[in-house]
Design a protein around this motif. Structure first.
Motif, PDB file in Angstrom:
ATOM      1  N   VAL A  97     -17.695  -0.470   0.814  1.00 51.13           N
ATOM      2  CA  VAL A  97     -16.868  -1.015   1.608  1.00 51.13           C
ATOM      3  C   VAL A  97     -16.921  -0.349   3.203  1.00 51.13           C
ATOM      4  CG1 VAL A  97     -15.306  -2.340   0.130  1.00 51.13           C
ATOM      5  CG2 VAL A  97     -14.930  -0.032   0.965  1.00 51.13           C
ATOM      6  N   HIS A  98     -17.901   0.537   3.117  1.00 52.93           N
ATOM      7  CA  HIS A  98     -18.018   1.374   4.279  1.00 52.93           C
ATOM      8  C   HIS A  98     -16.595   1.956   4.615  1.00 52.93           C
ATOM      9  CE1 HIS A  98     -21.891  -0.597   4.468  1.00 52.93           C
ATOM     10  NE2 HIS A  98     -21.397  -1.683   4.549  1.00 52.93           N
ATOM     11  N   GLY A  99     -16.141   2.537   3.599  1.00 50.71           N
ATOM     12  CA  GLY A  99     -14.804   3.316   3.936  1.00 50.71           C
ATOM     13  C   GLY A  99     -14.818   4.654   4.218  1.00 50.71           C
ATOM     14  N   PHE A 100     -13.947   5.198   5.116  1.00 50.50           N
ATOM     15  CA  PHE A 100     -13.986   6.562   5.573  1.00 50.50           C
ATOM     16  C   PHE A 100     -12.350   6.834   5.297  1.00 50.50           C
ATOM     17  CE2 PHE A 100     -17.340   5.706   8.145  1.00 50.50           C
ATOM     18  CZ  PHE A 100     -17.896   6.801   8.441  1.00 50.50           C
ATOM     19  N   PRO A 101     -12.016   7.819   4.991  1.00 51.27           N
ATOM     20  CA  PRO A 101     -10.850   8.593   4.903  1.00 51.27           C
ATOM     21  C   PRO A 101     -10.070   8.491   6.226  1.00 51.27           C
ATOM     22  CG  PRO A 101     -12.386  10.201   4.497  1.00 51.27           C
ATOM     23  CD  PRO A 101     -13.111   9.054   4.616  1.00 51.27           C
ATOM     24  N   TYR A 102      -8.763   8.285   6.381  1.00 53.22           N
ATOM     25  CA  TYR A 102      -7.872   8.430   7.495  1.00 53.22           C
ATOM     26  C   TYR A 102      -7.709   9.748   7.824  1.00 53.22           C
ATOM     27  CZ  TYR A 102      -7.291   3.418   7.302  1.00 53.22           C
ATOM     28  OH  TYR A 102      -7.639   2.096   7.030  1.00 53.22           O
ATOM     29  N   ALA A 103      -6.985  10.184   8.851  1.00 55.19           N
ATOM     30  CA  ALA A 103      -6.845  11.482   9.740  1.00 55.19           C
ATOM     31  C   ALA A 103      -6.386  12.248   8.574  1.00 55.19           C
ATOM     32  CB  ALA A 103      -6.072  11.290  10.936  1.00 55.19           C
ATOM     33  N   ASP A 104      -5.392  12.087   7.622  1.00 56.30           N
ATOM     34  CA  ASP A 104      -4.739  12.743   6.704  1.00 56.30           C
ATOM     35  C   ASP A 104      -5.510  13.142   5.454  1.00 56.30           C
ATOM     36  OD1 ASP A 104      -4.737  10.309   5.100  1.00 56.30           O
ATOM     37  OD2 ASP A 104      -2.544  10.476   5.080  1.00 56.30           O
ATOM     38  N   GLY A 105      -6.978  12.594   5.559  1.00 58.13           N
ATOM     39  CA  GLY A 105      -7.760  12.964   4.197  1.00 58.13           C
ATOM     40  C   GLY A 105      -7.703  11.904   3.318  1.00 58.13           C
ATOM     41  N   ARG A 106      -6.741  10.925   3.385  1.00 54.42           N
ATOM     42  CA  ARG A 106      -6.865   9.876   2.314  1.00 54.42           C
ATOM     43  C   ARG A 106      -7.455   8.610   2.685  1.00 54.42           C
ATOM     44  NH1 ARG A 106      -0.762   9.010   1.045  1.00 54.42           N
ATOM     45  NH2 ARG A 106      -0.564   9.031   3.216  1.00 54.42           N
ATOM     46  N   TYR A 107      -7.984   7.950   1.576  1.00 50.36           N
ATOM     47  CA  TYR A 107      -8.473   6.605   1.856  1.00 50.36           C
ATOM     48  C   TYR A 107      -7.192   5.708   1.868  1.00 50.36           C
ATOM     49  CZ  TYR A 107     -12.967   8.267   0.749  1.00 50.36           C
ATOM     50  OH  TYR A 107     -14.168   9.017   0.921  1.00 50.36           O
ATOM     51  N   ARG A 108      -7.601   4.465   2.441  1.00 47.33           N
ATOM     52  CA  ARG A 108      -6.388   3.504   2.413  1.00 47.33           C
ATOM     53  C   ARG A 108      -5.786   3.236   0.896  1.00 47.33           C
ATOM     54  NH1 ARG A 108      -9.106  -2.233   3.343  1.00 47.33           N
ATOM     55  NH2 ARG A 108      -6.936  -3.060   2.701  1.00 47.33           N
ATOM     56  N   HIS A 109      -4.461   3.165   0.905  1.00 41.11           N
ATOM     57  CA  HIS A 109      -3.638   2.949  -0.052  1.00 41.11           C
ATOM     58  C   HIS A 109      -2.576   1.934   0.043  1.00 41.11           C
ATOM     59  CE1 HIS A 109      -0.686   5.334   2.055  1.00 41.11           C
ATOM     60  NE2 HIS A 109      -1.745   6.232   2.426  1.00 41.11           N
ATOM     61  N   GLU A 110      -2.641   1.336   0.902  1.00 42.65           N
ATOM     62  CA  GLU A 110      -1.537   0.189   0.992  1.00 42.65           C
ATOM     63  C   GLU A 110      -1.162  -0.700  -0.389  1.00 42.65           C
ATOM     64  OE1 GLU A 110      -4.979  -1.733   2.917  1.00 42.65           O
ATOM     65  OE2 GLU A 110      -3.823   0.276   3.055  1.00 42.65           O
ATOM     66  N   TRP A 111      -2.317  -1.093  -1.145  1.00 43.47           N
ATOM     67  CA  TRP A 111      -2.200  -1.904  -2.194  1.00 43.47           C
ATOM     68  C   TRP A 111      -1.417  -0.914  -3.126  1.00 43.47           C
ATOM     69  CZ3 TRP A 111      -7.438  -4.174  -3.519  1.00 43.47           C
ATOM     70  CH2 TRP A 111      -7.859  -5.031  -2.792  1.00 43.47           C
ATOM     71  N   LEU A 112      -1.842   0.293  -3.306  1.00 45.99           N
ATOM     72  CA  LEU A 112      -1.118   1.041  -4.336  1.00 45.99           C
ATOM     73  C   LEU A 112       0.366   1.225  -3.897  1.00 45.99           C
ATOM     74  CD1 LEU A 112      -1.019   2.982  -6.699  1.00 45.99           C
ATOM     75  CD2 LEU A 112      -1.934   4.884  -5.221  1.00 45.99           C
ATOM     76  N   ASP A 113       0.803   1.470  -2.799  1.00 45.78           N
ATOM     77  CA  ASP A 113       2.146   1.403  -2.192  1.00 45.78           C
ATOM     78  C   ASP A 113       3.061   0.319  -2.766  1.00 45.78           C
ATOM     79  OD1 ASP A 113       1.252   3.667  -0.891  1.00 45.78           O
ATOM     80  OD2 ASP A 113       1.040   2.742   1.151  1.00 45.78           O
ATOM     81  N   GLU A 114       2.267  -0.726  -2.952  1.00 46.40           N
ATOM     82  CA  GLU A 114       3.227  -1.946  -3.488  1.00 46.40           C
ATOM     83  C   GLU A 114       3.565  -1.936  -4.967  1.00 46.40           C
ATOM     84  OE1 GLU A 114       0.516  -5.131  -2.849  1.00 46.40           O
ATOM     85  OE2 GLU A 114       0.853  -4.820  -0.630  1.00 46.40           O
ATOM     86  N   TYR A 115       3.284  -0.668  -5.770  1.00 51.50           N
ATOM     87  CA  TYR A 115       3.467  -0.628  -7.073  1.00 51.50           C
ATOM     88  C   TYR A 115       4.449   0.690  -7.181  1.00 51.50           C
ATOM     89  CZ  TYR A 115      -0.380  -3.400  -8.299  1.00 51.50           C
ATOM     90  OH  TYR A 115      -1.153  -4.527  -8.313  1.00 51.50           O
ATOM     91  N   PRO A 116       5.264   0.573  -8.439  1.00 54.45           N
ATOM     92  CA  PRO A 116       5.814  -0.690  -9.119  1.00 54.45           C
ATOM     93  C   PRO A 116       6.456  -1.567  -8.412  1.00 54.45           C
ATOM     94  CG  PRO A 116       6.999   1.354  -9.700  1.00 54.45           C
ATOM     95  CD  PRO A 116       6.249   1.813  -8.634  1.00 54.45           C
TER      96      PRO A 116
END
Length: 166
Positions: free
Chosen positions: A31-50
């Motif tokens: 997906v040509h993904g880079f981590p963000y400035a905080d060193g983490r990759y995108r995580h908005e989907w995970l944030d919707e759980y549980p």
């Protein structure tokens, strides 16, 4: 490899968050993904759980050095309150791949939720293409289809593939 599948307990979502970073790192080349400035990759989907309409599962296997249970994969399922379940994310750590654990894990999760299923994956992810087609055939025989659909908001990338039960 022996393993067990358990729903993610309330205090285990941080474990999924650690594995999530490995999952996104694994997909970065697709997906040509880079981590963000905080060193983490995108995580908005995970944030919707549980959530009432979403759940997660962890696969556990004995750690080769200690023998204690170690997380070797996760699955996130959405659409529990709709007509169709969606495998939103699925990951098995590289060291646990190639012996069928992933396919058994995927079929276990699918078997926990009756009804129609949807499994999306990226066009350029050749391993996912082979994997999900094999899982679909094992789970539903010939009662599934595969289509391609544009990625919303990203006309410059190849369409996603969607496996759906029929």
């Amino acid at each position: 490899m022996t393993f067990s599948v358990r729903p993610v307990a309330d205090d285990q979502w941080p474990v999924v968050a650690w594995l999530w970073q490995d999952f996104r790192h694994d997909l970065a080349s697709v997906v040509h993904g880079f981590p963000y400035a905080d060193g983490r990759y995108r995580h908005e989907w995970l944030d919707e759980y549980p959530s009432p309409d979403r759940c997660g599962y962890l696969a556990w296997a004995p750690h080769p050095n200690t023998g204690e249970d170690a997380p070797v994969g996760f699955a996130l399922v959405r659409g529990l309150d709709t007509t169709s379940r969606t495998m939103q994310a699925f990951f098995v750590v590289p060291a646990a791949r190639r012996d069928g654990l992933g396919r058994r894990f995927a079929r276990d999760v699918i078997g926990r939720h009756r009804g129609p299923w949807e499994i999306p994956f990226q066009h350029d992810n050749a391993a996912a293409t082979t994997f999900w087609r094999a899982v679909a055939s094992a789970a539903w025989g010939e009662a599934w289809t595969e289509t391609t659909e544009p990625v919303p908001g990203k006309p410059h990338v190849p369409p996603d593939h969607w496996i759906r039960t029929t």
